[in-house]
Design an enzyme around this catalytic site. Structure first.
Site, PDB file in Angstrom:
ATOM      1  CE  LYS A  30      35.883  51.183  37.059  1.00  0.00           C
ATOM      2  NZ  LYS A  30      34.847  50.149  37.167  1.00  0.00           N
ATOM      3  CG  ASN A  31      35.206  49.712  40.863  1.00  0.00           C
ATOM      4  OD1 ASN A  31      34.652  50.184  39.864  1.00  0.00           O
ATOM      5  ND2 ASN A  31      36.033  48.677  40.797  1.00  0.00           N
ATOM      6  CB  CYS A 124      31.461  42.286  30.372  1.00  0.00           C
ATOM      7  SG  CYS A 124      32.459  41.931  31.817  1.00  0.00           S
ATOM      8  NE  ARG A 129      30.873  41.404  35.987  1.00  0.00           N
ATOM      9  CZ  ARG A 129      31.470  42.596  36.044  1.00  0.00           C
ATOM     10  NH1 ARG A 129      31.903  43.152  34.927  1.00  0.00           N
ATOM     11  NH2 ARG A 129      31.631  43.224  37.182  1.00  0.00           N
ATOM     12  CG  ASP A 318      38.881  44.872  39.670  1.00  0.00           C
ATOM     13  OD1 ASP A 318      38.135  45.641  40.286  1.00  0.00           O
ATOM     14  OD2 ASP A 318      38.459  43.907  39.005  1.00  0.00           O
ATOM     15  NE  ARG A 410      33.478  50.676  31.299  1.00  0.00           N
ATOM     16  CZ  ARG A 410      33.040  49.479  31.700  1.00  0.00           C
ATOM     17  NH1 ARG A 410      33.330  48.411  30.997  1.00  0.00           N
ATOM     18  NH2 ARG A 410      32.330  49.368  32.798  1.00  0.00           N
TER      19      ARG A 410
HETATM   20  C1  EPZ Z   1      32.745  44.717  41.357  1.00  0.00           C
HETATM   21  O1  EPZ Z   1      31.978  44.071  40.336  1.00  0.00           O
HETATM   22  C2  EPZ Z   1      33.706  45.660  40.617  1.00  0.00           C
HETATM   23  N1  EPZ Z   1      32.935  46.620  39.857  1.00  0.00           N
HETATM   24  C3  EPZ Z   1      34.594  44.850  39.673  1.00  0.00           C
HETATM   25  O2  EPZ Z   1      35.551  45.737  39.093  1.00  0.00           O
HETATM   26  C4  EPZ Z   1      35.362  43.828  40.480  1.00  0.00           C
HETATM   27  O3  EPZ Z   1      36.083  43.005  39.603  1.00  0.00           O
HETATM   28  C5  EPZ Z   1      34.375  42.944  41.289  1.00  0.00           C
HETATM   29  O4  EPZ Z   1      33.524  43.756  42.108  1.00  0.00           O
HETATM   30  C6  EPZ Z   1      35.101  41.983  42.205  1.00  0.00           C
HETATM   31  O5  EPZ Z   1      35.962  42.652  43.060  1.00  0.00           O
HETATM   32  C7  EPZ Z   1      32.462  47.724  40.494  1.00  0.00           C
HETATM   33  O6  EPZ Z   1      32.618  47.913  41.677  1.00  0.00           O
HETATM   34  C8  EPZ Z   1      31.698  48.697  39.666  1.00  0.00           C
HETATM   35  P1  EPZ Z   1      30.757  40.811  42.268  1.00  0.00           P
HETATM   36  P2  EPZ Z   1      30.658  43.231  40.711  1.00  0.00           P
HETATM   37  O7  EPZ Z   1      29.294  40.981  42.374  1.00  0.00           O
HETATM   38  O8  EPZ Z   1      29.964  43.900  41.830  1.00  0.00           O
HETATM   39  C9  EPZ Z   1      29.230  36.494  40.795  1.00  0.00           C
HETATM   40  C10 EPZ Z   1      36.715  46.853  37.370  1.00  0.00           C
HETATM   41  O9  EPZ Z   1      37.629  46.399  36.652  1.00  0.00           O
HETATM   42  N2  EPZ Z   1      27.864  37.015  41.023  1.00  0.00           N
HETATM   43  O10 EPZ Z   1      31.565  40.874  43.502  1.00  0.00           O
HETATM   44  O11 EPZ Z   1      29.936  42.984  39.481  1.00  0.00           O
HETATM   45  C11 EPZ Z   1      29.920  37.202  39.616  1.00  0.00           C
HETATM   46  O12 EPZ Z   1      29.559  36.660  38.400  1.00  0.00           O
HETATM   47  C12 EPZ Z   1      35.493  45.956  37.675  1.00  0.00           C
HETATM   48  O13 EPZ Z   1      36.720  47.958  37.886  1.00  0.00           O
HETATM   49  C13 EPZ Z   1      26.801  36.163  40.836  1.00  0.00           C
HETATM   50  O14 EPZ Z   1      26.971  34.999  40.473  1.00  0.00           O
HETATM   51  O15 EPZ Z   1      31.340  41.858  41.211  1.00  0.00           O
HETATM   52  C14 EPZ Z   1      31.381  37.018  39.956  1.00  0.00           C
HETATM   53  O16 EPZ Z   1      31.818  35.780  39.528  1.00  0.00           O
HETATM   54  C15 EPZ Z   1      35.474  44.715  36.861  1.00  0.00           C
HETATM   55  N3  EPZ Z   1      25.550  36.653  41.046  1.00  0.00           N
HETATM   56  C16 EPZ Z   1      31.375  37.082  41.473  1.00  0.00           C
HETATM   57  O17 EPZ Z   1      30.049  36.821  41.913  1.00  0.00           O
HETATM   58  C17 EPZ Z   1      25.321  37.960  41.458  1.00  0.00           C
HETATM   59  O18 EPZ Z   1      24.162  38.356  41.642  1.00  0.00           O
HETATM   60  C18 EPZ Z   1      31.823  38.436  42.037  1.00  0.00           C
HETATM   61  O19 EPZ Z   1      31.049  39.443  41.476  1.00  0.00           O
HETATM   62  C19 EPZ Z   1      26.421  38.805  41.631  1.00  0.00           C
HETATM   63  C20 EPZ Z   1      27.704  38.313  41.422  1.00  0.00           C
END
Ligand code: EPZ
Length: 430
Positions: A30-31, A124, A129, A318, A410
Site C-alpha cells: 500500500k505505502n 487522524c 499530521r 506501523d 485500508r
Molecule cells: C508514512 O506516513 C506512512 N504512510 C505511515 O503509515 C507511516 O506510519 C509513516 O510514514 C511513518 O513510517 C504512507 O506511506 C501512506 P511521516 P507519513 O511524514 O508520510 C511528522 C500506515 O499505517 N511530520 O514520515 O504521513 C508527522 O506528524 C500509515 O500504513 C511533520 O511534522 O509519515 C510524524 O510525527 C500510518 N510535518 C512524523 O513527521 C510534515 O510535513 C513522521 O511522519 C510531515 C511529517
C-alpha cells in the site's frame, strides 16, 4: 471505477484461541503504490502497474487521479493508467479527508499544470499530521503556496539551477513528495538531505528512474535529482507489503502452526527478525524463496525487550501495535517507546480490557506480561490498531467483538479470504 466505501459501523467477531496453518501470500505494498500512483501524474503516456493491492486507499487514489483527468482501468492486480492530458488542477476535500497520502499529488500537479488546488489533509487518530515539511521543501523548488478555506493553492514560479533541501525530520511523505516533484523540473539539480530511507521510497525511485528520471542516492539519507523535461510510460511491478508481512509474522509467532508466509522480503524486515531473535522466537527463513515458516511460541522463557520505533531501518511504527500484543504475553517487563506518532497508543486500553497489563508513561508503553488474554467487546481506531486487536481476538479465550473495524480494509487485502486460507474464522458484521 467503483470505489470501496468504508463505514464506521463494521464489526468483526472472532472466537479464540484459533491456530493459523498453511500458506499465506503477501500482497503488493500500500505505502509503495500510493506515492507511485501520485507520480503517474508526471506523464501523459500509458503506465501499467502490477501487484497492486485491492484496498480502500488505492480506490481513493484512483478517484483522485480520475478527478485530475486520468483514466484508470483495473484488471485483477493490474492498474492501467492513461490520459490524453490532465484536465483539472483541483482535488476536492472528500478523497483527501479519507487519506493523507493524497496530498502528495500537490507538487506533481503544480509542475504539470503550473498551479494546483488540493485540500489539506487533517490529523487522524494516530496524531497531528502537519504537512509543513512538504510545503517548505516545495517552496524551495519554486512552488509558492498559500492556505485558503482548507485548501492549499499553489503556483510554480520556476526553480534555481541548484536547490538544497535539508529535512528537519526524515519524513516519508515529504521525502516522496519532494523527489516526485523535483523529477520534472528540467535543468534543476535538487539535493535533499536527512531523507527517509523506507523501502517504499526506494521503490518510488526505481519507478521514476524507469520512467526516465535521473535520481541518485537510493537507500541513503541524501538524494540527488537532476530534473528532466519528459518522462515516459512503462510497466512496473510494486514491491510486496512489508507491514502486511510483519503483521502476519507476528500473528504466526502467537497462533501459528508451521504457518508459511510467501513474498516476505528479509531485507525490508531485518529489524523485526532481529527483535524476534532478541525475544527468542524461532522461525525458518528462506531469503531466496522469500518465505518464512513460523509457529506459536512454546517455551515460556522468552526475553523481555526494550523497543523504540524509529524511521527505517529502525523498528517501524506501523508494527508497534501488533508487537505490543506479543509483548503483552511475555512474562516480565518490556517497554515500547513510540517516537514517530507519540500518541499512537489507542490500542492499549482495548488490550487491557482483554486482560493485558500495560500502562503508559508519556510516549512509552510499559508492558507487564500476562499468561493469557480473554475475549471482550473492544473498539478499533485506526488501521494498525485494528490489525493488532484482530490478532489479540484470535488468540484470546472466548469471543471478541471489534467495532469500528473498517480501517483494516485500508491496508489488508482480501483479509477474510486470507484468514480462511490459514484455517482462521472471523465474522464480519456490516
Ligand atoms: C508514512 O506516513 C506512512 N504512510 C505511515 O503509515 C507511516 O506510519 C509513516 O510514514 C511513518 O513510517 C504512507 O506511506 C501512506 P511521516 P507519513 O511524514 O508520510 C511528522 C500506515 O499505517 N511530520 O514520515 O504521513 C508527522 O506528524 C500509515 O500504513 C511533520 O511534522 O509519515 C510524524 O510525527 C500510518 N510535518 C512524523 O513527521 C510534515 O510535513 C513522521 O511522519 C510531515 C511529517
Amino acid at each position: 471505477m467503483e470505489s470501496l466505501e468504508l463505514n464506521t459501523s463494521g464489526k468483526i467477531v472472532v472466537n479464540g484461541p484459533q491456530t493459523a496453518k498453511g500458506d499465506i501470500y503477501i500482497s503488493g505494498s500500500k505505502n509503495a503504490v500510493l506515492p507511485i500512483m501520485a507520480a503517474c501524474l508526471l506523464t501523459d503516456e500509458k503506465i501499467t502497474l502490477d501487484n497492486v493491492p485491492d484496498l480502500a486507499d488505492v480506490s481513493t487514489m484512483i478517484d483522485i487521479l480520475e478527478s485530475a483527468g486520468k483514466v484508470v482501468d483495473r484488471i485483477e492486480d493490474k492498474l492501467i493508467i492513461t490520459s490524453t492530458s490532465l484536465e483539472d488542477f483541483e482535488i476536492p476535500y472528500e478523497p483527501v479527508r479519507k487519506m493523507r497520502a493524497s496530498f502528495n499529488v500537490f507538487g506533481p500537479l503544480t509542475i504539470k499544470m503550473k498551479k494546483a488546488k488540493v485540500a489539506l489533509p487533517g490529523g487522524c487518530s494516530i496524531g497531528v499530521r502537519p504537512v509543513n515539511f512538504h510545503l517548505e521543501g516545495l517552496k524551495k523548488l519554486g512552488i509558492e503556496s498559500k492556505i485558503e478555506h482548507g485548501f492549499a493553492l499553489s503556483k510554480f514560479n520556476g526553480a534555481e539551477k541548484e536547490v538544497n533541501i535539508s529535512l528537519k525530520f526524515p519524513s516519508v511523505g515529504a521525502t516522496e513528495h519532494i523527489i516526485t516533484t523535483a523529477t520534472l523540473i528540467y535543468g534543476t539539480k535538487t539535493i535533499i538531505s536527512n531523507c527517509a530511507m523506507e523501502p517504499e521510497i526506494s521503490d518510488l525511485i526505481d519507478f521514476l528512474n524507469a520512467m526516465g528520471a535521473d535520481i541518485i542516492g537510493k537507500n541513503t539519507s541524501t538524494i540527488t535529482i537532476n530534473g528532466v523535461d519528459k518522462l515516459h510510460g512503462l510497466n512496473y511491478r510494486v514491491i510486496p507489503d512489508r507491514i502486511e508481512a510483519g503483521t502476519y509474522a507476528i500473528m504466526g509467532a502467537l497462533i501459528g502452526d508451521n504457518l508459511t508466509i510467501h513474498n516476505i522480503c528479509y531485507d525490508d524486515l531485518r529489524i523485526l527478525f532481529s527483535t524476534f531473535d532478541d525475544i527468542g522466537i524461532n522461525y525458518e527463513l528462506n531469503k531466496e524463496e522469500k518465505t518464512l515458516k513460523i509457529s506459536k511460541i512454546k517455551n515460556n522463557n522468552l526475553n523481555n525487550v526494550i523497543l523504540k520505533t524509529e524511521p527505517y531501518p529502525g523498528f517501524p511504527t506501523d508494527l508497534q501495535p501488533q508487537i505490543s500484543v506479543l509483548l503483552s504475553l511475555i512474562k516480565g517487563k518490556s517497554t515500547i517507546t513510540e517516537t514517530i506518532f507519540k500518541s499512537r497508543f489507542n490500542h492499549i486500553d482495548e488490550l487491557n480490557r482483554m486482560g493485558a497489563n500495560i500502562r503508559l508513561e508519556d510516549n512509552t508503553a510499559i508492558i507487564d506480561g500476562v499468561d493469557k488474554l480473554t475475549g471482550a467487546p473492544i473498539e478499533a481506531t485506526d488501521l494498525r490498531a485494528s490489525a493488532a486487536l484482530l490478532i489479540a481476538g484470535l488468540l484470546a479465550e472466548g469471543e471478541t467483538i471489534i467495532s469500528n473495524v473498517d480501517h483494516i480494509f485500508r491496508g489488508y487485502e482480501k483479509l477474510e479470504e486470507k484468514l480462511n486460507k490459514m484455517g482462521l474464522k472471523m465474522t464480519y458484521i456490516d
